[in-house]
Design an enzyme around this catalytic site. Sequence first.
Site, PDB file in Angstrom:
ATOM      1  N   GLY A   1       2.322   3.396  -3.134  1.00 43.48           N
ATOM      2  CA  GLY A   1       1.886   2.586  -4.154  1.00 43.48           C
ATOM      3  C   GLY A   1       1.687   3.130  -5.536  1.00 43.48           C
ATOM      4  O   GLY A   1       1.415   2.720  -6.691  1.00 43.48           O
TER       5      GLY A   1
ATOM      6  N   ASP B   1      17.182  -6.841  -7.212  1.00 45.17           N
ATOM      7  CA  ASP B   1      15.764  -6.968  -7.594  1.00 45.17           C
ATOM      8  C   ASP B   1      15.318  -6.109  -9.047  1.00 45.17           C
ATOM      9  O   ASP B   1      14.301  -6.216  -9.539  1.00 45.17           O
ATOM     10  CB  ASP B   1      14.802  -6.259  -6.488  1.00 45.17           C
ATOM     11  CG  ASP B   1      15.397  -4.807  -6.272  1.00 45.17           C
ATOM     12  OD1 ASP B   1      16.405  -4.582  -6.022  1.00 45.17           O
ATOM     13  OD2 ASP B   1      14.432  -3.809  -6.190  1.00 45.17           O
TER      14      ASP B   1
ATOM     15  N   GLY C   1       5.498  -3.279  -4.676  1.00 42.71           N
ATOM     16  CA  GLY C   1       4.690  -2.331  -3.671  1.00 42.71           C
ATOM     17  C   GLY C   1       4.041  -1.139  -4.470  1.00 42.71           C
ATOM     18  O   GLY C   1       3.119  -0.540  -3.753  1.00 42.71           O
ATOM     19  N   ARG C   2       4.243  -1.186  -5.714  1.00 43.18           N
ATOM     20  CA  ARG C   2       3.363  -0.204  -6.591  1.00 43.18           C
ATOM     21  C   ARG C   2       3.140  -0.683  -7.895  1.00 43.18           C
ATOM     22  O   ARG C   2       3.129   0.012  -8.695  1.00 43.18           O
ATOM     23  CB  ARG C   2       4.119   1.131  -6.663  1.00 43.18           C
ATOM     24  CG  ARG C   2       5.571   0.860  -7.071  1.00 43.18           C
ATOM     25  CD  ARG C   2       5.827   2.165  -7.734  1.00 43.18           C
ATOM     26  NE  ARG C   2       7.154   2.292  -7.699  1.00 43.18           N
ATOM     27  CZ  ARG C   2       7.870   3.201  -8.660  1.00 43.18           C
ATOM     28  NH1 ARG C   2       7.160   4.391  -8.938  1.00 43.18           N
ATOM     29  NH2 ARG C   2       9.211   3.136  -8.800  1.00 43.18           N
TER      30      ARG C   2
ATOM     31  N   ARG D   1       2.801  -1.905 -18.439  1.00 38.41           N
ATOM     32  CA  ARG D   1       4.332  -2.172 -18.805  1.00 38.41           C
ATOM     33  C   ARG D   1       4.439  -3.781 -19.359  1.00 38.41           C
ATOM     34  O   ARG D   1       3.637  -4.550 -18.745  1.00 38.41           O
ATOM     35  CB  ARG D   1       5.428  -2.307 -17.804  1.00 38.41           C
ATOM     36  CG  ARG D   1       6.967  -2.875 -17.719  1.00 38.41           C
ATOM     37  CD  ARG D   1       7.722  -2.338 -16.744  1.00 38.41           C
ATOM     38  NE  ARG D   1       7.615  -3.067 -15.627  1.00 38.41           N
ATOM     39  CZ  ARG D   1       8.497  -2.809 -14.649  1.00 38.41           C
ATOM     40  NH1 ARG D   1       9.558  -1.683 -14.753  1.00 38.41           N
ATOM     41  NH2 ARG D   1       8.612  -3.528 -13.411  1.00 38.41           N
TER      42      ARG D   1
END
Length: 487
Positions: free
Chosen positions: A122, A248, A88-89, A172
Amino acid sequence: MSLAFDNSYARLPQRFYARLPPTPVSAPRLIRVNAPLARQLGIDPDWLASEEGVAVIAGNRVPDGADPIAQAYAGHQFGGFTPQLGDGRAILLGEVVDRDGVRRDIQLKGSGPTPFSRRGDGRAALGPVLREFIVSEAMAALGIPTTRALAAVTTGDWVFREVALPGAVLARVASSHIRVGTFQFFAARGDADGVKALADHAIARHYPDAAAAAAPYREFLARVVAAQADLIARWMLVGFIHGVMNTDNTAISGETIDYGPCAFMDAFHPMQVYSSIDHGGRYAFGNQPRIALWNLTRLAECLLPLLADDQDAAVAIAQEILAGFAPRFDAAWRAGLGRKIGLQEVRDGDEALIEDLLQRMADNQADFTLTFRGLADAVAGDVAVRDRFADPAAFDAWAPRWRERLAAEPMAPSARRDAMCAENPAFIPRNHQVERVIAAAVEREDYAPFEALMAVLARPFDDQPGAADYAKPPQAEEVVAQTFCGT
Ligand code: AMP
Ligand code: MG
């Protein structure tokens, strides 16, 4: 500068992701480039720090060869299932094969809204981006499998949480972003082909030799179980509490992922919790192995149709594989604790000796990190470790039995100290230090404390006499009681 992208996940079926670019930001400014990691990925760190590189990190420029996607996933959060979470972000720019031949994702976190954003904006705030940068790189320096921080920028835009905060983006790196929740996304939809395609992808990527096993999917599950058991033991041996072990946030690769309200313990307590959102202590320090197994059980459920044609047979196989978690974890935890107190092998009676130490530490608010580091010094005659205990007599009562046990494995004190120092870090990202450097950056745009902390944490096992303050536990007024995920 061009990156040698090879985007295998983006070649999976379209229902695995949403294809979209990152959303540009107003005025990106570089916070930090991780030069050794950039080189490892075949990226020139000077280019990454240039205007063009910063524009890529910020999401203002999509580099040639990237195929930006937001990955779909589901997940159990604090035990409750959400069939659709997803990036979502975050945007996966693509994958590169590093110098050692390892395929690695480059993901931008805080890169703008996606079809998976739900009510979120986001974006990421500067504080959590710095926190992930610091803690993930500290974990890497401790030798613990983890996602990495390649670079971070501020965006020049505000993000609105309870208050307006400066926005930031973290680049990342992960060996993949495939989660237990990614499998759950397809399983929850009854999409057996999706589960199989994902399992095949994950096997090829993370456990390639499992493909040659007699039963590849069983082998795959067993490998993930083993990787998680080892990982949780590694966390606990340095006093790490992840804080949000949702499915998740559990990576199939066995890397630590999604640093939110994570924390390293100061004073040892087996049920320590820092996360402000963990009211029931579900993700407390000592619950981590049990939760990891719970998460792996959710993975096993997704894989059932691949384990055997017959449902009952599949369940029996899954149970047998999951039963391997506890012995694997226990062995890693016990052997690790044994090494921490200076033993080369674990024998009968050692468990009781170690349990007794932990109990005395808990009863006496002993600092986890400095107690073990202090044991290394105690081998060479230093007595400071006893003062880590609220009542030093609690240590004095334990120490003779420990010394007697050490004597059964003769070793020169200096060699033993060196071996123990390689197991017991002097420097961890202390919560009060992390908060201090974040405050300096957020409130005063002063990144010098962040850089100084990063330099210390890059060598956690070394004696660094000039950095003594970073090793210290918090003063009473510095204690951080709660950490926040900051989403
Ligand atoms: P996390 O707490 O970072 O593990 O995220 C859990 C879920 O919430 C994931 O699906 C994230 O993409 C989503 N999420 C977290 N923060 C935001 C945000 N600011 N905007 C949109 N989605 C978010
Ligand atoms: Mg997450």
